[in-house]
Write a protein that holds these residues in place. Structure first.
Motif, PDB file in Angstrom:
ATOM      1  N   ASP A 120      -2.728  -3.286  11.924  1.00  0.00           N
ATOM      2  CA  ASP A 120      -2.439  -4.350  10.957  1.00  0.00           C
ATOM      3  C   ASP A 120      -3.698  -4.751  10.198  1.00  0.00           C
ATOM      4  O   ASP A 120      -3.659  -4.969   8.981  1.00  0.00           O
ATOM      5  CB  ASP A 120      -1.857  -5.574  11.673  1.00  0.00           C
ATOM      6  N   SER A 121      -4.830  -4.863  10.910  1.00  0.00           N
ATOM      7  CA  SER A 121      -6.057  -5.299  10.237  1.00  0.00           C
ATOM      8  C   SER A 121      -6.533  -4.260   9.231  1.00  0.00           C
ATOM      9  O   SER A 121      -7.039  -4.605   8.152  1.00  0.00           O
ATOM     10  CB  SER A 121      -7.163  -5.575  11.265  1.00  0.00           C
ATOM     11  N   GLU A 122      -6.356  -2.969   9.531  1.00  0.00           N
ATOM     12  CA  GLU A 122      -6.739  -1.911   8.590  1.00  0.00           C
ATOM     13  C   GLU A 122      -5.838  -1.926   7.359  1.00  0.00           C
ATOM     14  O   GLU A 122      -6.302  -1.714   6.230  1.00  0.00           O
ATOM     15  CB  GLU A 122      -6.690  -0.551   9.273  1.00  0.00           C
ATOM     16  N   VAL A 123      -4.549  -2.193   7.559  1.00  0.00           N
ATOM     17  CA  VAL A 123      -3.630  -2.293   6.430  1.00  0.00           C
ATOM     18  C   VAL A 123      -4.040  -3.455   5.531  1.00  0.00           C
ATOM     19  O   VAL A 123      -4.080  -3.334   4.301  1.00  0.00           O
ATOM     20  CB  VAL A 123      -2.185  -2.467   6.922  1.00  0.00           C
ATOM     21  N   ARG A 124      -4.357  -4.586   6.127  1.00  0.00           N
ATOM     22  CA  ARG A 124      -4.729  -5.761   5.332  1.00  0.00           C
ATOM     23  C   ARG A 124      -6.051  -5.541   4.610  1.00  0.00           C
ATOM     24  O   ARG A 124      -6.222  -5.965   3.463  1.00  0.00           O
ATOM     25  CB  ARG A 124      -4.801  -6.991   6.240  1.00  0.00           C
ATOM     26  N   SER A 125      -6.995  -4.871   5.280  1.00  0.00           N
ATOM     27  CA  SER A 125      -8.281  -4.601   4.644  1.00  0.00           C
ATOM     28  C   SER A 125      -8.125  -3.697   3.430  1.00  0.00           C
ATOM     29  O   SER A 125      -8.695  -3.954   2.365  1.00  0.00           O
ATOM     30  CB  SER A 125      -9.236  -3.946   5.650  1.00  0.00           C
ATOM     31  N   THR A 126      -7.352  -2.623   3.573  1.00  0.00           N
ATOM     32  CA  THR A 126      -7.205  -1.708   2.434  1.00  0.00           C
ATOM     33  C   THR A 126      -6.405  -2.352   1.315  1.00  0.00           C
ATOM     34  O   THR A 126      -6.684  -2.145   0.139  1.00  0.00           O
ATOM     35  CB  THR A 126      -6.581  -0.364   2.859  1.00  0.00           C
ATOM     36  N   ALA A 127      -5.395  -3.169   1.673  1.00  0.00           N
ATOM     37  CA  ALA A 127      -4.637  -3.876   0.635  1.00  0.00           C
ATOM     38  C   ALA A 127      -5.543  -4.851  -0.112  1.00  0.00           C
ATOM     39  O   ALA A 127      -5.497  -4.946  -1.344  1.00  0.00           O
ATOM     40  CB  ALA A 127      -3.447  -4.608   1.250  1.00  0.00           C
ATOM     41  N   LEU A 128      -6.387  -5.564   0.640  1.00  0.00           N
ATOM     42  CA  LEU A 128      -7.289  -6.522   0.009  1.00  0.00           C
ATOM     43  C   LEU A 128      -8.258  -5.824  -0.931  1.00  0.00           C
ATOM     44  O   LEU A 128      -8.461  -6.263  -2.072  1.00  0.00           O
ATOM     45  CB  LEU A 128      -8.053  -7.292   1.086  1.00  0.00           C
ATOM     46  N   LEU A 129      -8.859  -4.718  -0.489  1.00  0.00           N
ATOM     47  CA  LEU A 129      -9.811  -4.006  -1.343  1.00  0.00           C
ATOM     48  C   LEU A 129      -9.126  -3.428  -2.571  1.00  0.00           C
ATOM     49  O   LEU A 129      -9.644  -3.514  -3.695  1.00  0.00           O
ATOM     50  CB  LEU A 129     -10.489  -2.899  -0.554  1.00  0.00           C
ATOM     51  N   PHE A 130      -7.941  -2.855  -2.379  1.00  0.00           N
ATOM     52  CA  PHE A 130      -7.237  -2.274  -3.516  1.00  0.00           C
ATOM     53  C   PHE A 130      -6.900  -3.340  -4.549  1.00  0.00           C
ATOM     54  O   PHE A 130      -7.120  -3.150  -5.753  1.00  0.00           O
ATOM     55  CB  PHE A 130      -5.962  -1.570  -3.059  1.00  0.00           C
ATOM     56  N   PHE A 131      -6.394  -4.464  -4.082  1.00  0.00           N
ATOM     57  CA  PHE A 131      -6.005  -5.501  -5.035  1.00  0.00           C
ATOM     58  C   PHE A 131      -7.215  -6.228  -5.605  1.00  0.00           C
ATOM     59  O   PHE A 131      -7.165  -6.740  -6.722  1.00  0.00           O
ATOM     60  CB  PHE A 131      -5.007  -6.459  -4.399  1.00  0.00           C
ATOM     61  N   LEU A 132      -8.331  -6.253  -4.865  1.00  0.00           N
ATOM     62  CA  LEU A 132      -9.587  -6.741  -5.447  1.00  0.00           C
ATOM     63  C   LEU A 132      -9.950  -5.896  -6.657  1.00  0.00           C
ATOM     64  O   LEU A 132     -10.257  -6.420  -7.742  1.00  0.00           O
ATOM     65  CB  LEU A 132     -10.704  -6.672  -4.405  1.00  0.00           C
ATOM     66  N   ALA A 133      -9.933  -4.578  -6.472  1.00  0.00           N
ATOM     67  CA  ALA A 133     -10.266  -3.690  -7.581  1.00  0.00           C
ATOM     68  C   ALA A 133      -9.304  -3.899  -8.737  1.00  0.00           C
ATOM     69  O   ALA A 133      -9.706  -3.938  -9.910  1.00  0.00           O
ATOM     70  CB  ALA A 133     -10.240  -2.240  -7.110  1.00  0.00           C
ATOM     71  N   GLY A 136      -1.982   1.695 -10.019  1.00  0.00           N
ATOM     72  CA  GLY A 136      -1.486   0.446 -10.583  1.00  0.00           C
ATOM     73  C   GLY A 136      -1.460   0.429 -12.094  1.00  0.00           C
ATOM     74  O   GLY A 136      -1.321  -0.641 -12.700  1.00  0.00           O
ATOM     75  N   ALA A 137      -1.561   1.608 -12.742  1.00  0.00           N
ATOM     76  CA  ALA A 137      -1.631   1.651 -14.206  1.00  0.00           C
ATOM     77  C   ALA A 137      -0.400   1.033 -14.855  1.00  0.00           C
ATOM     78  O   ALA A 137      -0.506   0.292 -15.835  1.00  0.00           O
ATOM     79  CB  ALA A 137      -1.816   3.092 -14.672  1.00  0.00           C
ATOM     80  N   LEU A 138       0.793   1.325 -14.338  1.00  0.00           N
ATOM     81  CA  LEU A 138       2.013   0.785 -14.942  1.00  0.00           C
ATOM     82  C   LEU A 138       2.056  -0.731 -14.827  1.00  0.00           C
ATOM     83  O   LEU A 138       2.398  -1.432 -15.788  1.00  0.00           O
ATOM     84  CB  LEU A 138       3.241   1.399 -14.273  1.00  0.00           C
ATOM     85  N   LEU A 139       1.678  -1.253 -13.673  1.00  0.00           N
ATOM     86  CA  LEU A 139       1.635  -2.704 -13.486  1.00  0.00           C
ATOM     87  C   LEU A 139       0.667  -3.326 -14.485  1.00  0.00           C
ATOM     88  O   LEU A 139       0.982  -4.334 -15.130  1.00  0.00           O
ATOM     89  CB  LEU A 139       1.208  -3.020 -12.056  1.00  0.00           C
ATOM     90  N   ALA A 140      -0.510  -2.733 -14.623  1.00  0.00           N
ATOM     91  CA  ALA A 140      -1.524  -3.279 -15.518  1.00  0.00           C
ATOM     92  C   ALA A 140      -1.048  -3.270 -16.970  1.00  0.00           C
ATOM     93  O   ALA A 140      -1.148  -4.281 -17.677  1.00  0.00           O
ATOM     94  CB  ALA A 140      -2.816  -2.480 -15.378  1.00  0.00           C
ATOM     95  N   ALA A 158       2.664   2.410  -2.480  1.00  0.00           N
ATOM     96  CA  ALA A 158       3.679   2.828  -3.450  1.00  0.00           C
ATOM     97  C   ALA A 158       4.816   1.831  -3.622  1.00  0.00           C
ATOM     98  O   ALA A 158       5.238   1.570  -4.762  1.00  0.00           O
ATOM     99  CB  ALA A 158       4.214   4.210  -3.076  1.00  0.00           C
ATOM    100  N   PRO A 159       5.363   1.231  -2.549  1.00  0.00           N
ATOM    101  CA  PRO A 159       6.477   0.294  -2.755  1.00  0.00           C
ATOM    102  C   PRO A 159       6.120  -0.903  -3.629  1.00  0.00           C
ATOM    103  O   PRO A 159       6.964  -1.414  -4.363  1.00  0.00           O
ATOM    104  CB  PRO A 159       6.831  -0.154  -1.328  1.00  0.00           C
ATOM    105  N   ALA A 160       4.868  -1.352  -3.554  1.00  0.00           N
ATOM    106  CA  ALA A 160       4.448  -2.516  -4.345  1.00  0.00           C
ATOM    107  C   ALA A 160       4.170  -2.174  -5.796  1.00  0.00           C
ATOM    108  O   ALA A 160       4.047  -3.073  -6.635  1.00  0.00           O
ATOM    109  CB  ALA A 160       3.203  -3.145  -3.718  1.00  0.00           C
ATOM    110  N   LEU A 161       4.097  -0.873  -6.124  1.00  0.00           N
ATOM    111  CA  LEU A 161       3.678  -0.456  -7.458  1.00  0.00           C
ATOM    112  C   LEU A 161       4.694   0.454  -8.144  1.00  0.00           C
ATOM    113  O   LEU A 161       4.405   1.028  -9.185  1.00  0.00           O
ATOM    114  CB  LEU A 161       2.331   0.274  -7.367  1.00  0.00           C
ATOM    115  N   SER A 162       5.878   0.569  -7.573  1.00  0.00           N
ATOM    116  CA  SER A 162       6.905   1.436  -8.148  1.00  0.00           C
ATOM    117  C   SER A 162       7.400   0.873  -9.476  1.00  0.00           C
ATOM    118  O   SER A 162       7.227  -0.323  -9.775  1.00  0.00           O
ATOM    119  CB  SER A 162       8.081   1.560  -7.186  1.00  0.00           C
TER     120      SER A 162
END
Length: 390
Positions: free
Chosen positions: A212-225, A336-340, A87-91
């Motif tokens: 930390d690794s789980e946070v990075r993995s989910t961030a990577l997958l989300f931003f990949l999508a 991420g609709a607003l960002l897009a 949420a903080p990255a997409l507000s």
């Protein structure tokens, strides 16, 4: 109980562009082979995606195996926890900041590289520049590594398809991307902070039990999508601008531009099909779907439902878009609709400022329906406004 709609293998059917058109009309829920149900009507798709017993999580999903626990494959409290991290990255405030500080340079650079050229390779060579630039910044990746990040990431899109294309190479790419992120983080100058670190601070503040690794993995997958969705849609956006549906100059008006973007989103949703799983026996529009069934919901079919949109295949900016669901609905609707949309609108604005016209010069009317849908087989010319004045 709906009958078997087609003798075609479900995987072959879903790989076809506009696959929902190959199913019998007059019904919205279709039982295929191999325990798969296809959902095509607008109301049925919205009901399926919002149903609490039709979920994203499945232990055999390739994306879950490759990335571990993540926002796309989780449900319930775990899913809400992952969304809270992002949420903080997409507000709205953060998106406004991106629009002021990050997007202009990326958009201007892309538009400058396009003005005055003709290309038959827009998707592969240009469409990714803005979304990958944004994501590299968010993940703290040096901009000089953007092309490497892109080459490693794009093949992973097939992990999200149905059927999934999973190989040793896709797993190797995930490992290399996570190593790259960690290496870049270790090289970060003291005092600098990426938004990935913001996500980790959110985790600590909210007491969410992820490493930390789980946070990075989910961030990577989300931003990949997110990046591949945006790359596909930017291709659709430019394609529609080049079809000459109306004058390019009309898009200088913000209201017209926003209506244009929304209509392209309706006609060309970059994610055409979403696969979910029934954890219990459920009903969709009165049709029973047994537990453990896979449910393929057609966003493309929902957005071209003639009961909701008059002349649904017609490009008609300004029409009522009630019922248009390019970013899905329910708990997994794209955060991420607003960002897009901000990214897309700014790109159109800058193209109109810089180009006298955008013209499709060759069109084979192809569509890539998987790995994020977009038109293919076309050439496009970006006529330089400065050259016209000369």
């Amino acid at each position: 109980m709906p009958g078997v709609a087609t003798a075609e293998h479900p995987a072959d059917l879903l790989a076809r562009p506009y696959w929902y058109r190959h199913l019998p009309s007059g019904q919205d829920v279709h039982r295929l082979d191999n325990g798969l149900y296809a959902v095509t009507g607008n109301a049925a798709v919205q009901e399926a995606l919002a149903h609490p017993e039709i979920v994203a999580e499945h232990p055999l999903k390739a994306s879950a195996r490759a990335f571990g626990p993540n926002v796309l494959d989780a449900d319930g409290p775990n899913h809400r926890a992952f969304r809270a991290l992002l949420a903080p990255a997409l507000s709205a405030g953060r998106v406004a900041e991106y629009k002021r500080t990050l997007m202009p340079g990326l958009v201007d650079a892309l538009v400058e590289s396009l003005a005055g050229i003709e290309t038959d390779d827009f998707y592969d060579s240009f469409a990714h520049k803005i979304p990958y630039g944004i994501v590299c910044t968010i993940l703290g990746i040096d901009p000089s590594l953007e092309d490497r990040f892109h080459k490693l990431t794009r093949p992973l899109a097939r992990l999200l398809d149905y059927p999934t294309e999973e190989t040793e190479q896709t797993h190797a790419n995930v490992t290399e991307l996570l190593r790259l992120i960690e290496e870049q983080r270790a090289a970060t100058t003291v005092g600098e902070q990426s938004l990935l670190e913001t996500i980790e601070r959110t985790r600590d503040r909210k007491g969410i039990s992820l490493t930390d690794s789980e946070v990075r993995s989910t961030a990577l997958l989300f931003f990949l999508a997110g990046t591949e969705t945006s790359s596909a849609f930017i291709t659709s956006l430019v394609y529609c601008m080049g079809r000459g549906i109306f004058g390019l100059g009309e898009l200088a008006d913000e209201d017209v531009r926003d209506a244009f973007v929304e209509e392209v989103l309706r006609l060309y949703p970059p994610v055409q099909t979403i696969v979910r799983f029934a954890v219990e026996d459920v009903e969709i529009q009165g049709v029973r779907v047994p537990r453990h069934s896979a449910v393929a919901a057609s966003i493309a079919g929902a957005n071209r439902d003639p009961r909701v949109f008059e002349h649904p295949d017609r490009f008609q900016p300004g029409r009522s878009l009630k019922g248009s669901i390019p970013f899905a609905v329910g708990s997994h609707a794209c955060p991420g609709a607003l960002l897009a949309k901000t990214e897309f609108s700014l790109l159109v604005e800058k193209l109109v400022e810089r180009c006298s016209d955008i013209v499709i010069t060759r069109d084979r009317l192809g569509v890539e329906s998987q790995s994020f849908a977009h038109p293919t087989g076309f050439s496009v010319e970006f006529k330089n406004k400065q050259e016209k004045r000369m």
